[in-house]
Design a protein around this motif. Structure first.
Motif, PDB file in Angstrom:
ATOM      1  N   VAL A  25       0.848  -1.194   0.000  1.00  0.00           N
ATOM      2  CA  VAL A  25       0.000   0.000   0.000  1.00  0.00           C
ATOM      3  C   VAL A  25       0.882   1.242   0.000  1.00  0.00           C
ATOM      4  O   VAL A  25       1.770   1.383   0.847  1.00  0.00           O
ATOM      5  N   HIS A  26       0.636   2.158  -0.940  1.00  0.00           N
ATOM      6  CA  HIS A  26       1.403   3.398  -1.030  1.00  0.00           C
ATOM      7  C   HIS A  26       0.801   4.446  -0.087  1.00  0.00           C
ATOM      8  O   HIS A  26      -0.405   4.679  -0.087  1.00  0.00           O
ATOM      9  N   ARG A  27       1.669   5.074   0.685  1.00  0.00           N
ATOM     10  CA  ARG A  27       1.236   6.121   1.624  1.00  0.00           C
ATOM     11  C   ARG A  27       2.209   7.292   1.524  1.00  0.00           C
ATOM     12  O   ARG A  27       3.390   7.103   1.259  1.00  0.00           O
ATOM     13  N   ASP A  28       1.716   8.487   1.762  1.00  0.00           N
ATOM     14  CA  ASP A  28       2.576   9.656   1.889  1.00  0.00           C
ATOM     15  C   ASP A  28       2.812   9.922   3.363  1.00  0.00           C
ATOM     16  O   ASP A  28       1.893   9.799   4.178  1.00  0.00           O
ATOM     17  N   TRP A  29       4.046  10.297   3.714  1.00  0.00           N
ATOM     18  CA  TRP A  29       4.357  10.487   5.134  1.00  0.00           C
ATOM     19  C   TRP A  29       5.372  11.603   5.306  1.00  0.00           C
ATOM     20  O   TRP A  29       6.080  11.988   4.372  1.00  0.00           O
ATOM     21  N   LEU A  30       5.438  12.109   6.544  1.00  0.00           N
ATOM     22  CA  LEU A  30       6.335  13.210   6.882  1.00  0.00           C
ATOM     23  C   LEU A  30       6.618  13.184   8.378  1.00  0.00           C
ATOM     24  O   LEU A  30       5.697  12.976   9.177  1.00  0.00           O
ATOM     25  N   ARG A  31       7.866  13.390   8.754  1.00  0.00           N
ATOM     26  CA  ARG A  31       8.200  13.473  10.182  1.00  0.00           C
ATOM     27  C   ARG A  31       7.646  14.765  10.776  1.00  0.00           C
ATOM     28  O   ARG A  31       7.735  15.837  10.185  1.00  0.00           O
ATOM     29  N   ARG A  32       7.108  14.660  11.984  1.00  0.00           N
ATOM     30  CA  ARG A  32       6.512  15.802  12.662  1.00  0.00           C
ATOM     31  C   ARG A  32       7.535  16.885  13.005  1.00  0.00           C
ATOM     32  O   ARG A  32       7.174  18.051  13.188  1.00  0.00           O
ATOM     33  N   LYS A  33       8.805  16.516  13.088  1.00  0.00           N
ATOM     34  CA  LYS A  33       9.837  17.484  13.452  1.00  0.00           C
ATOM     35  C   LYS A  33       9.817  18.709  12.541  1.00  0.00           C
ATOM     36  O   LYS A  33      10.036  19.838  12.999  1.00  0.00           O
ATOM     37  N   TYR A  34       9.579  18.497  11.254  1.00  0.00           N
ATOM     38  CA  TYR A  34       9.566  19.619  10.312  1.00  0.00           C
ATOM     39  C   TYR A  34       8.398  20.559  10.597  1.00  0.00           C
ATOM     40  O   TYR A  34       8.566  21.779  10.665  1.00  0.00           O
ATOM     41  N   VAL A  35       7.225  19.995  10.763  1.00  0.00           N
ATOM     42  CA  VAL A  35       6.030  20.801  11.003  1.00  0.00           C
ATOM     43  C   VAL A  35       6.153  21.560  12.322  1.00  0.00           C
ATOM     44  O   VAL A  35       5.808  22.744  12.417  1.00  0.00           O
ATOM     45  N   GLN A  36       6.656  20.886  13.356  1.00  0.00           N
ATOM     46  CA  GLN A  36       6.820  21.534  14.658  1.00  0.00           C
ATOM     47  C   GLN A  36       7.798  22.699  14.573  1.00  0.00           C
ATOM     48  O   GLN A  36       7.540  23.783  15.118  1.00  0.00           O
ATOM     49  N   ALA A  37       8.931  22.487  13.909  1.00  0.00           N
ATOM     50  CA  ALA A  37       9.937  23.547  13.800  1.00  0.00           C
ATOM     51  C   ALA A  37       9.393  24.732  13.014  1.00  0.00           C
ATOM     52  O   ALA A  37       9.619  25.899  13.379  1.00  0.00           O
ATOM     53  N   LEU A  38       8.672  24.455  11.951  1.00  0.00           N
ATOM     54  CA  LEU A  38       8.126  25.530  11.132  1.00  0.00           C
ATOM     55  C   LEU A  38       7.050  26.309  11.882  1.00  0.00           C
ATOM     56  O   LEU A  38       6.977  27.542  11.799  1.00  0.00           O
ATOM     57  N   HIS A  39       6.219  25.604  12.626  1.00  0.00           N
ATOM     58  CA  HIS A  39       5.159  26.271  13.388  1.00  0.00           C
ATOM     59  C   HIS A  39       5.721  27.083  14.558  1.00  0.00           C
ATOM     60  O   HIS A  39       5.373  28.253  14.737  1.00  0.00           O
ATOM     61  N   ARG A  40       6.618  26.461  15.316  1.00  0.00           N
ATOM     62  CA  ARG A  40       7.087  27.080  16.556  1.00  0.00           C
ATOM     63  C   ARG A  40       8.201  28.096  16.356  1.00  0.00           C
ATOM     64  O   ARG A  40       8.325  29.045  17.143  1.00  0.00           O
ATOM     65  N   HIS A  41       9.022  27.923  15.332  1.00  0.00           N
ATOM     66  CA  HIS A  41      10.205  28.775  15.197  1.00  0.00           C
ATOM     67  C   HIS A  41      10.231  29.609  13.927  1.00  0.00           C
ATOM     68  O   HIS A  41      10.947  30.603  13.867  1.00  0.00           O
ATOM     69  N   ALA A  42       9.452  29.218  12.899  1.00  0.00           N
ATOM     70  CA  ALA A  42       9.306  30.068  11.722  1.00  0.00           C
ATOM     71  C   ALA A  42       7.995  30.842  11.770  1.00  0.00           C
ATOM     72  O   ALA A  42       7.825  31.824  11.050  1.00  0.00           O
ATOM     73  N   GLY A  43       7.064  30.384  12.604  1.00  0.00           N
ATOM     74  CA  GLY A  43       5.788  31.072  12.745  1.00  0.00           C
ATOM     75  C   GLY A  43       4.889  30.946  11.534  1.00  0.00           C
ATOM     76  O   GLY A  43       4.067  31.827  11.262  1.00  0.00           O
ATOM     77  N   VAL A  44       5.019  29.841  10.804  1.00  0.00           N
ATOM     78  CA  VAL A  44       4.214  29.652   9.601  1.00  0.00           C
ATOM     79  C   VAL A  44       3.289  28.444   9.777  1.00  0.00           C
ATOM     80  O   VAL A  44       3.527  27.569  10.593  1.00  0.00           O
ATOM     81  N   ALA A  45       2.224  28.421   8.988  1.00  0.00           N
ATOM     82  CA  ALA A  45       1.357  27.253   8.900  1.00  0.00           C
ATOM     83  C   ALA A  45       1.832  26.388   7.733  1.00  0.00           C
ATOM     84  O   ALA A  45       2.522  26.866   6.831  1.00  0.00           O
ATOM     85  N   CYS A  46       1.459  25.110   7.746  1.00  0.00           N
ATOM     86  CA  CYS A  46       1.994  24.165   6.771  1.00  0.00           C
ATOM     87  C   CYS A  46       0.897  23.467   5.974  1.00  0.00           C
ATOM     88  O   CYS A  46      -0.146  23.105   6.524  1.00  0.00           O
ATOM     89  N   VAL A  47       1.170  23.274   4.697  1.00  0.00           N
ATOM     90  CA  VAL A  47       0.366  22.422   3.823  1.00  0.00           C
ATOM     91  C   VAL A  47       1.307  21.341   3.310  1.00  0.00           C
ATOM     92  O   VAL A  47       2.372  21.644   2.754  1.00  0.00           O
ATOM     93  N   ILE A  48       0.950  20.083   3.515  1.00  0.00           N
ATOM     94  CA  ILE A  48       1.819  18.977   3.107  1.00  0.00           C
ATOM     95  C   ILE A  48       1.496  18.590   1.670  1.00  0.00           C
ATOM     96  O   ILE A  48       0.356  18.251   1.339  1.00  0.00           O
ATOM     97  N   LEU A  49       2.513  18.618   0.822  1.00  0.00           N
ATOM     98  CA  LEU A  49       2.335  18.283  -0.588  1.00  0.00           C
ATOM     99  C   LEU A  49       2.434  16.767  -0.780  1.00  0.00           C
ATOM    100  O   LEU A  49       3.369  16.143  -0.301  1.00  0.00           O
ATOM    101  N   PRO A  50       1.509  16.168  -1.518  1.00  0.00           N
ATOM    102  CA  PRO A  50       1.580  14.727  -1.776  1.00  0.00           C
ATOM    103  C   PRO A  50       2.615  14.401  -2.845  1.00  0.00           C
ATOM    104  O   PRO A  50       2.898  15.215  -3.729  1.00  0.00           O
ATOM    105  N   THR A  51       3.181  13.209  -2.770  1.00  0.00           N
ATOM    106  CA  THR A  51       4.130  12.759  -3.772  1.00  0.00           C
ATOM    107  C   THR A  51       3.425  12.534  -5.115  1.00  0.00           C
ATOM    108  O   THR A  51       2.194  12.516  -5.177  1.00  0.00           O
TER     109      THR A  51
END
Length: 272
Positions: A25-51
């Motif tokens: 089964v094909h799934r798209d995935w992403l480590r939470r570390k990126y989203v957390q760093a961007l939210h907490r330290h870049a102050g941006v919201a995130c949209v995850i792009l599918p492969t």
């Protein structure tokens, strides 16, 4: 009487995902570390792009999404970049061709990065490439990669390789120093000409693309950061992982903060 505060502009950035194949089964995935760093330290919201699958690589889905956003983050991953696919994302449509091998190959991610980078460059939006993301920027602009740092040099390979004998969190501790150019885009962010960074990658830049400027390099000469020459905003990639210990590492904090500010500036310019 209620005081009126001007609404703070929050930029929204695109973040690349990876392809995971489990039980067929094909799934798209992403480590939470990126989203957390961007939210907490870049102050941006995130949209995850599918492969992207080969048959979908020429569709206008990614550009349509990117036009609504304010920045692009090219995340890291264990898989190696396939330069042939990233350079021509729609050229491999053979259904029998294996596209995903865990930790080795992720062609759907290569296709995603190709179309996302193309859109971001055309739109003049901020870009932050992390580890694999730096390598993707280099290949996109015509540079080359060393397929295996261990095959290039045993000493260099050991310097940059993952440390499997350590706990996962400790694998992202500082591994070596980098020298930072005092004339580039990274120096005003780092405010130093030398820093300690982590290092977990198998591939590395061989020939730097003509469109990129070397921003930092390791003791063995390997390019550790590069930026797009003449970019209208911050468009940079780093070989290390600033997202992992961003709460305690000053350079990581400064990098995410600078990227967030660039995204907010881009967002305001669009609205203006």
């Amino acid at each position: 009487m209620r005081l009126q505060h001007p609404e703070r502009t929050q930029a929204v950035v695109a973040v690349t995902s990876n392809r995971l194949l489990v039980d067929g089964v094909h799934r798209d995935w992403l480590r939470r570390k990126y989203v957390q760093a961007l939210h907490r330290h870049a102050g941006v919201a995130c949209v995850i792009l599918p492969t992207v699958d080969a048959e979908d690589a020429m569709e206008e889905v990614a550009p349509a999404i990117m036009r609504r956003l304010d920045g692009l983050v090219l995340t890291g991953d264990e898989s190696n970049v396939d330069p042939a696919v990233l350079s021509a994302p729609a050229s491999f449509a053979d259904p029998d061709r294996r596209d995903v091998e865990p930790g080795i190959l992720d062609r759907p991610r290569d296709r995603l990065s190709a179309v996302a980078i193309e859109s971001a460059i055309a739109l003049g939006m901020p870009i932050l490439g992390i580890c694999r993301g730096l390598q993707e920027l280099n290949v996109y602009f015509g540079g080359t990669l060393r397929p295996s740092l261990a095959e290039w040099s045993r000493e260099s390979g050991a310097m940059h390789a993952e440390k499997p004998d350590r706990p996962r969190d400790r694998q992202y501790d500082a591994a070596h120093c980098v020298r930072i150019s005092s004339y580039g885009a990274l120096f005003p962010i780092a405010r130093t000409i030398e820093a300690q960074v982590n290092s977990l990658h198998n591939q590395g830049i061989e020939a730097l693309a003509p469109a990129l400027r070397r921003e930092a390099w390791a003791p063995d000469g390997l390019v550790e950061a590069a930026s797009v020459i003449g970019a209208p905003t911050l468009q940079i990639g780093v070989q290390w992982h600033p997202e992992w210990h961003v709460s305690t590492d000053l350079l990581s904090k400064q990098l995410f903060k600078a990227f967030g500010e660039a995204c907010v500036g881009y967002c305001r310019t669009k609205k203006g």
